[in-house]
Design a protein around this motif. Sequence first.
Motif, short mmCIF file in Angstrom:
data_model
loop_
_atom_site.label_atom_id
_atom_site.label_comp_id
_atom_site.label_asym_id
_atom_site.label_seq_id
_atom_site.Cartn_x
_atom_site.Cartn_y
_atom_site.Cartn_z
N VAL A 132 0.89 -1.06 0.10
CA VAL A 132 0.17 0.11 0.06
C VAL A 132 0.89 1.14 0.20
CG1 VAL A 132 -1.91 1.48 1.15
CG2 VAL A 132 -2.04 -1.20 1.16
N GLN A 133 0.52 2.11 -0.82
CA GLN A 133 1.15 3.58 -0.83
C GLN A 133 0.36 4.43 -0.34
OE1 GLN A 133 1.70 3.37 -5.26
NE2 GLN A 133 3.78 3.14 -5.22
N ALA A 134 -0.81 4.70 -0.62
CA ALA A 134 -1.54 5.43 0.15
C ALA A 134 -3.11 4.99 0.26
CB ALA A 134 -1.69 6.89 -0.86
N GLY A 135 -3.67 5.63 1.45
CA GLY A 135 -4.93 5.02 1.82
C GLY A 135 -5.07 3.71 2.75
N ARG A 136 -6.27 3.53 3.00
CA ARG A 136 -6.39 2.00 3.84
C ARG A 136 -7.08 0.85 3.06
NH1 ARG A 136 -8.94 1.70 8.93
NH2 ARG A 136 -10.69 2.54 7.94
N LEU A 137 -6.15 -0.22 3.17
CA LEU A 137 -6.85 -1.26 2.12
C LEU A 137 -7.29 -2.52 3.11
CD1 LEU A 137 -7.38 -2.43 -0.58
CD2 LEU A 137 -5.01 -3.18 -0.38
N GLY A 138 -8.62 -2.85 2.85
CA GLY A 138 -9.12 -4.16 3.50
C GLY A 138 -8.76 -5.29 2.51
N VAL A 139 -8.23 -6.32 3.05
CA VAL A 139 -7.82 -7.64 2.39
C VAL A 139 -8.61 -8.84 2.90
CG1 VAL A 139 -5.82 -8.99 1.35
CG2 VAL A 139 -5.55 -6.21 1.66
N ARG A 140 -9.15 -9.49 2.03
CA ARG A 140 -9.69 -10.76 2.16
C ARG A 140 -9.30 -11.86 1.55
NH1 ARG A 140 -12.57 -7.40 0.86
NH2 ARG A 140 -13.47 -8.29 -1.12
N VAL A 141 -8.78 -13.10 2.13
CA VAL A 141 -8.16 -14.17 1.61
C VAL A 141 -8.55 -15.37 2.22
CG1 VAL A 141 -5.74 -15.48 0.88
CG2 VAL A 141 -5.95 -12.95 1.06
N ASP A 142 -9.36 -16.06 1.59
CA ASP A 142 -10.07 -17.31 1.92
C ASP A 142 -10.69 -17.30 3.28
OD1 ASP A 142 -10.59 -19.93 1.22
OD2 ASP A 142 -8.80 -20.64 2.42
N GLY A 143 -11.27 -16.38 3.75
CA GLY A 143 -12.15 -15.97 4.88
C GLY A 143 -11.46 -15.32 5.72
N ARG A 144 -10.06 -15.05 5.71
CA ARG A 144 -9.26 -14.05 6.83
C ARG A 144 -9.50 -12.65 6.29
NH1 ARG A 144 -3.53 -16.62 7.63
NH2 ARG A 144 -3.55 -14.68 9.22
N GLU A 145 -9.26 -11.67 7.21
CA GLU A 145 -9.34 -10.45 6.77
C GLU A 145 -8.19 -9.72 7.39
OE1 GLU A 145 -13.00 -8.16 6.71
OE2 GLU A 145 -14.26 -10.05 6.23
N VAL A 146 -7.64 -8.68 6.77
CA VAL A 146 -6.60 -8.03 7.35
C VAL A 146 -6.84 -6.43 6.91
CG1 VAL A 146 -4.91 -9.65 7.73
CG2 VAL A 146 -4.84 -8.37 5.94
N GLU A 147 -6.26 -5.57 7.56
CA GLU A 147 -6.30 -4.20 7.11
C GLU A 147 -4.84 -3.66 7.04
OE1 GLU A 147 -7.52 0.13 9.30
OE2 GLU A 147 -9.24 -1.37 9.38
N LEU A 148 -4.63 -2.78 5.99
CA LEU A 148 -3.23 -2.29 5.73
C LEU A 148 -3.23 -0.98 5.44
CD1 LEU A 148 -2.09 -4.92 2.82
CD2 LEU A 148 -1.62 -4.89 5.50
N GLY A 149 -2.17 -0.27 5.95
CA GLY A 149 -2.15 1.24 5.78
C GLY A 149 -0.79 1.50 4.83
#
Length: 195
Positions: A132-149
Amino acid sequence: MTDESVRELLAANLRHARTRRNLSLSELSRLSKIGKATLSQLEAGAGNPTIETVFSLSRALEVPISDLLDQRRGNGLTVVRAAEVEALSGEGVDLHPLRSIVTGDTVFEVYDQVVRSRQDSLGHLGTEHTIVQAGRLGVRVDGREVELGPGDYVGFDALLPHGYTALDGPVRSVLLLQYRSDQRLHSTPGCSAGS
């Protein structure tokens, strides 16, 4: 892209990949879940391919995405101007293909990615890396979720169902797709495709 549009590149590479796998349009339609008439239009250089379409074709044909969009360039200095790269857009993401790099038995595709809203994928070939370069990104992979900045990284097996969500407006990120070179449609050992 300067010489050929995404549609023209996809048309030629799609025909090549389909015939290489000895698939009829009907068989590819069944595997990709894309209508036969749509596939026929794409092979004719017509239609309007989306990210979802290209990912489905990549999965069905078992080739990297760049093999469907690859434009051969010479070796040496490579400069890619954002204004000259045609975006591949989907429901919630715009991808700007920048470069394919072949090193040994590994291929990396580099994309400038803008996540506008939500984008889901049933999965496709390769390993996916996002920074991630700018913003907040929600990522879902096979039912798992993480948030990136900004500055955060995530990597995962792209065959797994996955998706991205822009949490507070558009998110700028770098997307790297990694494959084995023997999975490429245009196998040329030791060369740097797209360089």
